[in-house]
Design a protein around this motif. Sequence first.
Motif, PDB file in Angstrom:
ATOM      1  N   ARG A  90       0.855  -1.173   0.000  1.00  0.00           N
ATOM      2  CA  ARG A  90       0.000   0.000   0.000  1.00  0.00           C
ATOM      3  C   ARG A  90       0.898   1.232   0.000  1.00  0.00           C
ATOM      4  NH1 ARG A  90      -4.084   0.498   4.875  1.00  0.00           N
ATOM      5  NH2 ARG A  90      -4.858  -1.342   3.779  1.00  0.00           N
ATOM      6  N   VAL A  91       0.527   2.246  -0.768  1.00  0.00           N
ATOM      7  CA  VAL A  91       1.279   3.499  -0.811  1.00  0.00           C
ATOM      8  C   VAL A  91       0.323   4.628  -0.431  1.00  0.00           C
ATOM      9  CG1 VAL A  91       2.753   5.017  -2.173  1.00  0.00           C
ATOM     10  CG2 VAL A  91       2.740   2.549  -2.639  1.00  0.00           C
ATOM     11  N   TYR A  92       0.746   5.476   0.482  1.00  0.00           N
ATOM     12  CA  TYR A  92      -0.079   6.594   0.921  1.00  0.00           C
ATOM     13  C   TYR A  92       0.840   7.704   1.408  1.00  0.00           C
ATOM     14  CZ  TYR A  92       0.792   4.437   5.504  1.00  0.00           C
ATOM     15  OH  TYR A  92       1.396   3.885   6.607  1.00  0.00           O
ATOM     16  N   THR A  93       0.282   8.864   1.670  1.00  0.00           N
ATOM     17  CA  THR A  93       1.078   9.973   2.164  1.00  0.00           C
ATOM     18  C   THR A  93       0.865  10.144   3.664  1.00  0.00           C
ATOM     19  OG1 THR A  93      -0.628  11.648   1.767  1.00  0.00           O
ATOM     20  CG2 THR A  93       0.924  11.184  -0.040  1.00  0.00           C
ATOM     21  N   ALA A  94       1.819  10.802   4.300  1.00  0.00           N
ATOM     22  CA  ALA A  94       1.717  11.110   5.730  1.00  0.00           C
ATOM     23  C   ALA A  94       2.443  12.417   5.988  1.00  0.00           C
ATOM     24  CB  ALA A  94       2.316   9.982   6.575  1.00  0.00           C
ATOM     25  N   ASP A  95       1.998  13.129   7.011  1.00  0.00           N
ATOM     26  CA  ASP A  95       2.783  14.238   7.530  1.00  0.00           C
ATOM     27  C   ASP A  95       3.778  13.690   8.531  1.00  0.00           C
ATOM     28  OD1 ASP A  95       1.770  16.736   6.309  1.00  0.00           O
ATOM     29  OD2 ASP A  95      -0.132  16.105   7.191  1.00  0.00           O
ATOM     30  N   TRP A  96       4.832  14.446   8.813  1.00  0.00           N
ATOM     31  CA  TRP A  96       5.865  13.949   9.709  1.00  0.00           C
ATOM     32  C   TRP A  96       6.487  15.092  10.490  1.00  0.00           C
ATOM     33  CZ3 TRP A  96      10.931  15.695   8.799  1.00  0.00           C
ATOM     34  CH2 TRP A  96      11.158  16.279   7.542  1.00  0.00           C
TER      35      TRP A  96
ATOM     36  N   PRO B  55      -2.769  17.744   0.441  1.00  0.00           N
ATOM     37  CA  PRO B  55      -3.859  17.847  -0.550  1.00  0.00           C
ATOM     38  C   PRO B  55      -3.378  18.203  -1.953  1.00  0.00           C
ATOM     39  CG  PRO B  55      -4.532  18.885   1.507  1.00  0.00           C
ATOM     40  CD  PRO B  55      -3.064  18.562   1.643  1.00  0.00           C
ATOM     41  N   TRP B  56      -2.149  18.669  -2.087  1.00  0.00           N
ATOM     42  CA  TRP B  56      -1.599  18.985  -3.407  1.00  0.00           C
ATOM     43  C   TRP B  56      -1.017  17.751  -4.097  1.00  0.00           C
ATOM     44  CZ3 TRP B  56       2.018  23.532  -1.564  1.00  0.00           C
ATOM     45  CH2 TRP B  56       1.231  24.535  -0.960  1.00  0.00           C
ATOM     46  N   VAL B  57      -0.979  16.628  -3.401  1.00  0.00           N
ATOM     47  CA  VAL B  57      -0.261  15.446  -3.891  1.00  0.00           C
ATOM     48  C   VAL B  57      -1.253  14.434  -4.457  1.00  0.00           C
ATOM     49  CG1 VAL B  57       1.327  13.579  -3.290  1.00  0.00           C
ATOM     50  CG2 VAL B  57       1.520  15.817  -2.146  1.00  0.00           C
TER      51      VAL B  57
ATOM     52  N   CYS C 152       7.138  22.479   0.633  1.00  0.00           N
ATOM     53  CA  CYS C 152       6.144  21.428   0.817  1.00  0.00           C
ATOM     54  C   CYS C 152       6.882  20.173   1.266  1.00  0.00           C
ATOM     55  CB  CYS C 152       5.394  21.188  -0.492  1.00  0.00           C
ATOM     56  SG  CYS C 152       4.294  19.750  -0.478  1.00  0.00           S
ATOM     57  N   ARG C 153       6.519  19.670   2.462  1.00  0.00           N
ATOM     58  CA  ARG C 153       7.177  18.468   3.000  1.00  0.00           C
ATOM     59  C   ARG C 153       6.123  17.431   3.349  1.00  0.00           C
ATOM     60  NH1 ARG C 153       9.584  22.625   5.866  1.00  0.00           N
ATOM     61  NH2 ARG C 153       8.384  22.114   7.743  1.00  0.00           N
ATOM     62  N   PHE C 154       6.354  16.209   2.914  1.00  0.00           N
ATOM     63  CA  PHE C 154       5.474  15.097   3.274  1.00  0.00           C
ATOM     64  C   PHE C 154       6.258  13.807   3.119  1.00  0.00           C
ATOM     65  CE2 PHE C 154       4.973  15.855  -1.234  1.00  0.00           C
ATOM     66  CZ  PHE C 154       4.931  14.598  -1.803  1.00  0.00           C
ATOM     67  N   ALA C 155       5.648  12.704   3.512  1.00  0.00           N
ATOM     68  CA  ALA C 155       6.288  11.395   3.372  1.00  0.00           C
ATOM     69  C   ALA C 155       5.434  10.519   2.471  1.00  0.00           C
ATOM     70  CB  ALA C 155       6.463  10.722   4.729  1.00  0.00           C
ATOM     71  N   LEU C 156       6.101   9.781   1.585  1.00  0.00           N
ATOM     72  CA  LEU C 156       5.458   8.698   0.846  1.00  0.00           C
ATOM     73  C   LEU C 156       5.684   7.420   1.643  1.00  0.00           C
ATOM     74  CD1 LEU C 156       6.464   9.323  -2.883  1.00  0.00           C
ATOM     75  CD2 LEU C 156       4.161   9.451  -1.911  1.00  0.00           C
TER      76      LEU C 156
ATOM     77  N   VAL D  92       9.504   7.604   2.704  1.00  0.00           N
ATOM     78  CA  VAL D  92      10.427   8.348   1.857  1.00  0.00           C
ATOM     79  C   VAL D  92      10.032   9.819   1.942  1.00  0.00           C
ATOM     80  CG1 VAL D  92      11.273   8.712  -0.490  1.00  0.00           C
ATOM     81  CG2 VAL D  92      10.783   6.394   0.317  1.00  0.00           C
ATOM     82  N   ILE D  93      10.943  10.641   2.452  1.00  0.00           N
ATOM     83  CA  ILE D  93      10.630  12.047   2.667  1.00  0.00           C
ATOM     84  C   ILE D  93      10.750  12.828   1.360  1.00  0.00           C
ATOM     85  CG2 ILE D  93      11.250  14.128   3.944  1.00  0.00           C
ATOM     86  CD1 ILE D  93      10.081  11.888   5.662  1.00  0.00           C
ATOM     87  N   VAL D  94       9.775  13.692   1.109  1.00  0.00           N
ATOM     88  CA  VAL D  94       9.765  14.550  -0.071  1.00  0.00           C
ATOM     89  C   VAL D  94       9.841  16.006   0.398  1.00  0.00           C
ATOM     90  CG1 VAL D  94       8.512  15.260  -2.136  1.00  0.00           C
ATOM     91  CG2 VAL D  94       8.377  12.879  -1.343  1.00  0.00           C
ATOM     92  N   TYR D  95      10.827  16.729  -0.132  1.00  0.00           N
ATOM     93  CA  TYR D  95      10.961  18.165   0.091  1.00  0.00           C
ATOM     94  C   TYR D  95      10.788  18.841  -1.273  1.00  0.00           C
ATOM     95  CZ  TYR D  95      13.741  16.636   4.217  1.00  0.00           C
ATOM     96  OH  TYR D  95      14.208  16.037   5.358  1.00  0.00           O
ATOM     97  N   ALA D  96       9.789  19.692  -1.397  1.00  0.00           N
ATOM     98  CA  ALA D  96       9.588  20.435  -2.641  1.00  0.00           C
ATOM     99  C   ALA D  96       9.659  21.924  -2.325  1.00  0.00           C
ATOM    100  CB  ALA D  96       8.252  20.082  -3.281  1.00  0.00           C
ATOM    101  N   ALA D  97      10.726  22.590  -2.788  1.00  0.00           N
ATOM    102  CA  ALA D  97      10.898  24.025  -2.568  1.00  0.00           C
ATOM    103  C   ALA D  97      10.104  24.770  -3.632  1.00  0.00           C
ATOM    104  CB  ALA D  97      12.368  24.401  -2.624  1.00  0.00           C
ATOM    105  N   ILE D  98       9.110  25.526  -3.210  1.00  0.00           N
ATOM    106  CA  ILE D  98       8.207  26.206  -4.128  1.00  0.00           C
ATOM    107  C   ILE D  98       8.599  27.673  -4.241  1.00  0.00           C
ATOM    108  CG2 ILE D  98       5.789  26.825  -4.555  1.00  0.00           C
ATOM    109  CD1 ILE D  98       5.093  24.345  -2.801  1.00  0.00           C
ATOM    110  N   GLY D  99       8.672  28.161  -5.481  1.00  0.00           N
ATOM    111  CA  GLY D  99       8.920  29.572  -5.710  1.00  0.00           C
ATOM    112  C   GLY D  99      10.267  30.054  -5.220  1.00  0.00           C
ATOM    113  N   GLY D 100      11.281  29.194  -5.299  1.00  0.00           N
ATOM    114  CA  GLY D 100      12.620  29.604  -4.898  1.00  0.00           C
ATOM    115  C   GLY D 100      12.863  29.591  -3.398  1.00  0.00           C
ATOM    116  N   ALA D 101      12.024  28.919  -2.616  1.00  0.00           N
ATOM    117  CA  ALA D 101      12.250  28.811  -1.179  1.00  0.00           C
ATOM    118  C   ALA D 101      13.636  28.223  -0.915  1.00  0.00           C
ATOM    119  CB  ALA D 101      11.177  27.930  -0.539  1.00  0.00           C
TER     120      ALA D 101
END
Length: 277
Positions: free
Chosen positions: A74-80, A101-103, A135-139, A163-172
């Motif tokens: 099973r694959v899902y997202t989580a906050d951490w 909610p953006w994922v 934007c930070r979340f875990a897969l 698996v941690i995902v870091y997405a820098a938005i708008g040059g963060a």
Amino acid sequence: MNLLPASRLPASRLTAALLTAALGLAALLPGTAFAQGFAAYISPPRFEVQADAGKPLRQVLEIQHVGQQKGNYRVYTADWTFNADNAVSFSTELAPDSCRPWVALERRELSIEPGARYRFRFEISPPAGTPPRECRFALMVEGLDPAKVQGAISFPVGGRIGVIVYAAIGGAAPQLAISTLQVSPVNGQPTATLDVRNTGNAHGRLEGFVNGTDAAGARFEMAPADLPILPGETRRIALIPVAENGQTVPDIRFPLQVKGSLEWGANRLPLDARFAP
């Protein structure tokens, strides 16, 4: 193939408490997990990507099943959260200001043949007008197969890895600075540590090597622990002697003199300090 909104996926059964604790740090470091009912390599170990508001960004996670039987996942997202003791805590409840909610995910569940690899797609779609932020979340990849333990008694054992995902938005970007230096116990041993403050709006990591000379005159290279410093926090980072050619890490006799420069991105942090218990 349409992707599924991750926020609509069912909450996971968090069944493997001991394995979850063991895999907490693995979520921030290279990702490999083995357990009864779960045997997979996960690649890459984490995502650090740039994204633009109003534009979807698609990424691929590779899952290799190394069990002897077909594996069900099973694959899902989580906050951490990354705790002060460097342990990771996951939650399927939406955190305040969560970007989950953006994922969108390719699918909820999948089966993989022994030795096969599956390229799992997910997409991050920051809404138009989103200000610069990270934007930070875990897969979360969770094994669904039960396993037998203790003879004939069967228990459902569901290992999982994040698996941690870091997405820098708008040059963060991060903005790191060393605030204090001290000797702190790490794994029961006195260790040179740095308190690093991040006043930026994205996570950062210290990199590079510095030269250490201890009270006995021993010289060695040292490197900072590869830990993220999240926006708005101060993280204690250990300076660790680098073992050469497979040798054991040398013992340090304090006081310790350290000179050199550490790096974060294209920036340098000069360091010329004496560490004493």
